[in-house]
Design a protein around this motif. Structure first.
Motif, short mmCIF file in Angstrom:
data_model
loop_
_atom_site.label_atom_id
_atom_site.label_comp_id
_atom_site.label_asym_id
_atom_site.label_seq_id
_atom_site.Cartn_x
_atom_site.Cartn_y
_atom_site.Cartn_z
N SER A 1 -4.67 14.81 6.48
CA SER A 1 -3.70 15.66 6.21
C SER A 1 -3.21 17.12 5.42
CB SER A 1 -2.25 14.31 5.33
OG SER A 1 -2.45 12.94 6.53
N VAL B 1 -11.45 15.07 0.75
CA VAL B 1 -11.00 15.98 0.33
C VAL B 1 -11.03 17.29 0.23
CG1 VAL B 1 -8.10 16.76 -1.61
CG2 VAL B 1 -9.53 14.08 -0.97
N ALA C 1 -5.19 5.97 -3.37
CA ALA C 1 -5.35 5.42 -2.10
C ALA C 1 -7.19 5.91 -1.49
CB ALA C 1 -4.58 6.32 -0.97
N SER C 2 -7.93 5.27 -0.68
CA SER C 2 -8.56 5.49 -0.14
C SER C 2 -8.81 6.00 0.38
CB SER C 2 -9.44 4.07 -0.01
OG SER C 2 -10.81 3.92 -0.15
N VAL C 3 -9.53 6.97 0.31
CA VAL C 3 -9.73 8.57 1.19
C VAL C 3 -11.23 8.61 1.56
CG1 VAL C 3 -7.66 9.16 0.47
CG2 VAL C 3 -9.49 10.04 -0.59
N LYS C 4 -11.60 9.10 3.14
CA LYS C 4 -13.03 9.62 3.61
C LYS C 4 -13.27 11.00 2.64
CE LYS C 4 -14.53 8.84 7.67
NZ LYS C 4 -15.02 8.50 8.99
N ASP D 1 -8.55 10.24 5.42
CA ASP D 1 -7.80 9.49 5.67
C ASP D 1 -9.13 8.36 5.90
OD1 ASP D 1 -7.76 8.11 8.16
OD2 ASP D 1 -5.54 7.94 7.20
N ASP D 2 -9.62 7.03 5.86
CA ASP D 2 -10.69 6.46 6.02
C ASP D 2 -11.04 6.58 7.26
OD1 ASP D 2 -11.56 5.59 3.26
OD2 ASP D 2 -10.18 4.38 3.94
N VAL E 1 -6.72 16.34 3.17
CA VAL E 1 -7.12 14.82 2.67
C VAL E 1 -7.73 13.74 4.33
CG1 VAL E 1 -6.20 12.83 1.47
CG2 VAL E 1 -5.40 14.96 0.89
N TYR F 1 -0.38 10.61 -3.34
CA TYR F 1 -1.57 9.45 -2.96
C TYR F 1 -1.40 9.10 -4.72
CZ TYR F 1 -2.27 11.38 1.78
OH TYR F 1 -2.99 12.13 3.09
#
Length: 186
Positions: free
Chosen positions: A113, A76, A71-74, A107-108, A105, A68
């Motif tokens: 993942s 971790v 990256a925009s993620v929600k 994602d939004d 991780v 990444y």
């Protein structure tokens, strides 16, 4: 009460290494009270209002691969030497050492993942950016449980046959990583 800025500068200082001047200035600042202290304590007031959405910028890489990059993620989830924890936007800034285990991780959209990391560090910054630097990292679905079990058996044999402290330390590292991989895959 506060020292004037000119007291902190190097204009009248004797010729010394710049880092020594910075250290000296920091030492003088550490004894100051008043406006400087209040400015440092005012940091939390700059945080976004509770409930305000703030994106989390996530960078995750190893020497071999970038997983990444900003990256925009929600969320971790990371394994550290002090315990596993989840990182959300506006998390308190921290620096932690990773232990062998699974990094998850989200994602939004909430899709997870999973990656296995052997070691490394994770930095959480006040601006909701997160950097995870792993010594080794692999997507969990690329690892084979049978190979991991064979590596675990080999690491246990190497530990029991280790003749000196260096060999014992190397075997313990291999054993810890192998146990974490097997646990992650089962």
């Amino acid at each position: 009460d506060a020292l004037p800025i000119s007291c902190l500068g190097a204009a009248s200082a004797p010729a010394v290494h710049p880092s020594a001047m910075q250290f000296s200035a920091l030492r003088r600042l550490s004894r100051l009270r008043g406006p400087v202290t209040r400015a440092v304590r005012g940091f939390a007031a700059e945080a976004p209002a509770p409930g305000a959405p703030q994106p989390m910028s996530f960078t995750f890489c190893s020497p071999a691969e970038v997983f990444y990059s900003g990256a925009s993620v929600k969320q971790v989830d990371v394994p550290t030497l002090t315990g596993a924890f989840g990182i959300l936007p506006s998390h308190v800034p921290t620096l932690q050492v990773l232990r062998p285990g699974v990094v998850t991780v989200f994602d939004d959209e909430g899709v997870a993942s999973k990656y296995f990391v052997s070691s490394g560090s994770v930095t959480v910054n006040a601006d909701s950016s997160v950097q995870l630097l792993a010594e080794e990292a692999f997507p969990l679905d690329m690892l084979d449980v049978n190979a991991a079990k064979a590596n675990l058996d080999q690491a246990q044999a190497e530990l029991s046959n280790a003749s000196d402290e260096v060999a014992k330390a190397e075997a313990l590292i291999s054993l810890e990583a192998s146990e974490a991989i097997v646990k992650a895959l089962e």
